[in-house]
Design a protein around this motif. Structure first.
Motif, PDB file in Angstrom:
ATOM      1  N   ARG A 155     -11.142  -0.770  -5.665  1.00 55.49           N
ATOM      2  CA  ARG A 155     -10.997  -1.484  -4.156  1.00 55.49           C
ATOM      3  C   ARG A 155     -12.701  -1.513  -3.827  1.00 55.49           C
ATOM      4  O   ARG A 155     -12.890  -2.741  -3.005  1.00 55.49           O
ATOM      5  CB  ARG A 155     -10.381  -0.696  -3.598  1.00 55.49           C
ATOM      6  CG  ARG A 155      -8.801  -1.104  -3.952  1.00 55.49           C
ATOM      7  CD  ARG A 155      -8.123  -2.350  -3.438  1.00 55.49           C
ATOM      8  NE  ARG A 155      -8.283  -2.391  -1.885  1.00 55.49           N
ATOM      9  CZ  ARG A 155      -7.885  -3.538  -1.530  1.00 55.49           C
ATOM     10  NH1 ARG A 155      -7.917  -4.822  -2.225  1.00 55.49           N
ATOM     11  NH2 ARG A 155      -8.030  -3.941  -0.073  1.00 55.49           N
TER      12      ARG A 155
ATOM     13  N   VAL B 161       0.037   4.069  -3.088  1.00 58.37           N
ATOM     14  CA  VAL B 161      -0.630   5.213  -2.929  1.00 58.37           C
ATOM     15  C   VAL B 161       0.618   6.380  -2.977  1.00 58.37           C
ATOM     16  O   VAL B 161       0.229   7.718  -3.710  1.00 58.37           O
ATOM     17  CB  VAL B 161      -0.982   5.695  -1.320  1.00 58.37           C
ATOM     18  CG1 VAL B 161      -2.010   4.597  -1.180  1.00 58.37           C
ATOM     19  CG2 VAL B 161       0.231   5.349  -0.400  1.00 58.37           C
TER      20      VAL B 161
ATOM     21  N   VAL C 127      -9.221   3.480  -6.199  1.00 58.22           N
ATOM     22  CA  VAL C 127     -10.129   3.445  -4.888  1.00 58.22           C
ATOM     23  C   VAL C 127     -11.425   2.848  -5.508  1.00 58.22           C
ATOM     24  O   VAL C 127     -11.966   2.071  -4.674  1.00 58.22           O
ATOM     25  CB  VAL C 127     -10.521   4.897  -4.358  1.00 58.22           C
ATOM     26  CG1 VAL C 127     -11.421   5.031  -3.378  1.00 58.22           C
ATOM     27  CG2 VAL C 127      -9.118   5.292  -3.617  1.00 58.22           C
TER      28      VAL C 127
ATOM     29  N   MET D 149       0.868  -1.176   0.023  1.00 53.48           N
ATOM     30  CA  MET D 149       0.026   0.037  -0.097  1.00 53.48           C
ATOM     31  C   MET D 149       0.937   1.281  -0.084  1.00 53.48           C
ATOM     32  O   MET D 149       0.492   2.194  -0.899  1.00 53.48           O
ATOM     33  CB  MET D 149      -1.003   0.126   1.306  1.00 53.48           C
ATOM     34  CG  MET D 149      -2.202   1.194   1.126  1.00 53.48           C
ATOM     35  SD  MET D 149      -2.895   0.851  -0.424  1.00 53.48           S
ATOM     36  CE  MET D 149      -3.820  -0.815   0.003  1.00 53.48           C
TER      37      MET D 149
ATOM     38  N   VAL E 228      -8.519   4.220   0.568  1.00 45.54           N
ATOM     39  CA  VAL E 228      -8.089   2.791   0.001  1.00 45.54           C
ATOM     40  C   VAL E 228      -8.941   1.700   0.671  1.00 45.54           C
ATOM     41  O   VAL E 228      -9.635   0.853   0.365  1.00 45.54           O
ATOM     42  CB  VAL E 228      -6.676   2.389  -0.298  1.00 45.54           C
ATOM     43  CG1 VAL E 228      -6.671   1.063  -0.861  1.00 45.54           C
ATOM     44  CG2 VAL E 228      -6.124   3.492  -1.098  1.00 45.54           C
TER      45      VAL E 228
END
Length: 556
Positions: free
Chosen positions: A115, A48, A112, A44, A60
């Motif tokens: 996800r 990002v 996003v 992650m 997220v």
């Protein structure tokens, strides 16, 4: 009105072999979701950073949890009405397609969004797996299946960080392959489910509670956005206040709609069941703390300890070891005695102690100490994770197993979503301020290292930065994360008080499908039913599956 099984089909015989085959199909679906979480958590910070979303990193996790939470009651209710097999396959398909979308995401916004779509599938995998296990295994014996599930998550915790770290750190592959790898796993899980998941189909002419679904979705979304924007833009910001008002309106509308729905998506009668309410309240409070602690610890480890994605993920293994140890130990005891309350009390107490300990984290905390913290947290989670669901399922009639499972998980996920939103907002807002100060205080060195903005900061750049810039960045992360754990302590104290109020109901001796007349426990029973021509109306088994399973009516 509960949908009856197809009267033209004989009941399924729940032999040990059939139960194991169905359970194997469920494990395949759960493995996919579990692997995704451990693979993505370690990658992650890099994701990002490359997509330019460090200051919005909490979105997220919030997007995934919000989507998961929204669909949980839908999967639970629809499974009770129409059967769970097709829904389980749909959840696998959604998760796999969304993995492709996340791998191809051109920017942070699309990442996003995908996800969130993954969460639509992940919510189904979580709820339907738990409900199907309750359908095929009596509550008293359900504990023996906790061990393999714990081992699966242990395998995921080992393989996920290794695979995710390798893919993220690989110049030839990159973080996108953390999602591409879900495609063959998803296809395999779908095929296994297609051929092995033999469950009854149901017929229902009951009108869908569309108004309830819409009201519940509005309620959940406004609550989560209120928490997220309140922490970032201020609790008196006009948009934040508007979301608070929307939440109140949606909550009132939801209650009014459910009171008059023919088949409510969340029956309000569940909340007259004291055991169900206490178990659900505990799950919600623990969810607030559990996901908050887990979601941001890999980032802390990578940035403050200078570890690679793979190594920071491996430091989460002590937590997995703690979960496996206590799941196995408690499962053996429950199977032998049928008692489960003491484990919920002990589990919350251990989690509370671990979270208080985590408030002392600094950039100088040794990795051995962090490992012991994680092990303690895992021990607490292993003691309570399955037991609150078991208590909720056992407190309702067999016809409401899916609904009770999804409602219990819904409130736990609401807690998790709120926890991550509030915790993440507090963390990232403090982090943005602290990182800005660290970079401006070492402007020349930051420019030389190519670090121009906190939003594009990745672990590799921190590791390559010289002193004193590196120490300043590490301190910024440590000073932003550790104090926020104090906000979780009052919630866990509340959960501990609730655990003492939980009253045990004797665990049911028959599986849900047997109680509903959809299955029998032996070939001899099936043969007798076929000879008598009574297979279309198999009687519910046992007095423990009555409609009055609230402990107001049952003495313990």
């Amino acid at each position: 009105m509960q949908a009856p099984p197809d009267p033209s089909a004989p009941p399924i015989v729940l032999t040990r072999r059939r139960i194991n085959v169905i359970f194997g199909a469920l494990l395949a679906g759960m493995l996919m979701a579990a692997l995704d979480q451990t693979i993505v958590s370690t990658s992650m910070p890099t994701i990002v950073g490359e997509l330019g979303g460090v200051s919005h990193m909490a979105w997220v996790t919030t997007a995934y949890l919000l989507a998961t939470t929204l669909v949980m009651p839908v999967y639970g209710k629809f499974g009770d009405l129409w059967g769970r097999r097709t829904l389980f396959l749909v959840a696998i398909g959604l998760f796999t397609v969304a993995s492709i979308g996340a791998a191809l995401a051109p920017d942070f916004t699309w990442f996003v969004i995908w996800r969130g779509v993954q969460g639509l599938g992940g919510g189904g995998l979580m709820i339907l797996s738990q409900a199907i296990i309750a359908d095929i295994v009596p509550a008293r014996e359900r504990a023996r299946y906790m061990g393999p599930i714990g081992a699966l998550f242990g395998l995921s915790a080992v393989a996920g960080p290794l695979v995710g770290g390798f893919l993220t750190d690989s110049a030839a592959l990159g973080w996108e392959w953390c999602f591409w790898v879900n495609v063959p796993v998803g296809l395999g899980a779908f095929l296994i489910g297609w051929f092995a998941l033999s469950l009854p189909r149901k017929r229902s002419t009951t009108p869908l509670d569309v108004a309830g679904i819409v009201a519940l979705s509005a309620l959940t979304t406004s609550l989560v956005l209120f928490a997220d924007l309140g922490g970032s833009d201020g609790w008196t910001d006009p948009l934040t206040l508007a979301l608070a008002a929307a939440f109140v309106v949606a909550a009132v509308a939801f209650v009014l709609v459910e009171r008059h729905a023919v088949e409510p998506i969340v029956p309000l009668s569940l909340f007259r069941n004291r055991t169900f309410v206490v178990a659900t309240g505990m799950g919600m409070a623990v969810g607030l703390g559990m996901f908050s602690a887990i979601a941001f610890m890999p980032t802390f480890l990578q940035m403050s300890s200078g570890l690679s994605a793979a190594n920071s993920g491996l430091l989460m293994l002590p937590m997995t070891a703690g979960i496996i140890v206590t799941i196995q130990g408690s499962a053996t005891f429950i199977l032998r005695t049928g008692r489960y309350k003491r484990f919920t009390v002990a589990g919350i107490a251990v989690i509370l102690a671990a979270v208080v300990w985590m408030t002392t984290l600094t950039g100088a905390t040794s990795l051995w100490t962090i490992g012991v913290m994680f092990f303690a947290l895992g021990c607490g989670l292993g003691l309570i994770m399955q037991n609150v669901v078991l208590a909720a399922q056992n407190a309702v009639p067999a016809t409401q197993i899916g609904t009770a499972t999804s409602t219990n998980n819904y409130f736990r996920e609401v807690g998790a979503t709120l926890g991550v939103a509030v915790f993440g907002t507090l963390f990232t807002s403090r982090l943005a301020e602290n990182l800005t100060g660290a970079l401006s205080g070492n402007a020349e060195q930051a420019a030389a290292a190519g670090i121009t903005s906190p939003d594009t900061l990745v672990p590799a750049a921190v590791e390559a930065a010289g002193e004193p810039l590196r120490t300043a960045i590490v301190d910024a992360y440590a000073d932003s994360l550790a104090p926020v754990f104090w906000y979780l302590v009052p919630l866990l104290v509340l959960a501990l008080l609730l655990s003492f109020a939980l009253r045990e109901i004797p665990l049911a001796e028959h599986a849900g499908m047997v109680a509903r007349g959809e299955a029998v426990e032996s070939e001899e029973e099936l043969a007798a039913l076929l000879r008598s021509g009574a297979h279309a109306a198999v009687p519910a088994a046992g007095p423990t599956l009555r409609e009055d399973r609230d402990d107001d009516q049952l003495r313990v």
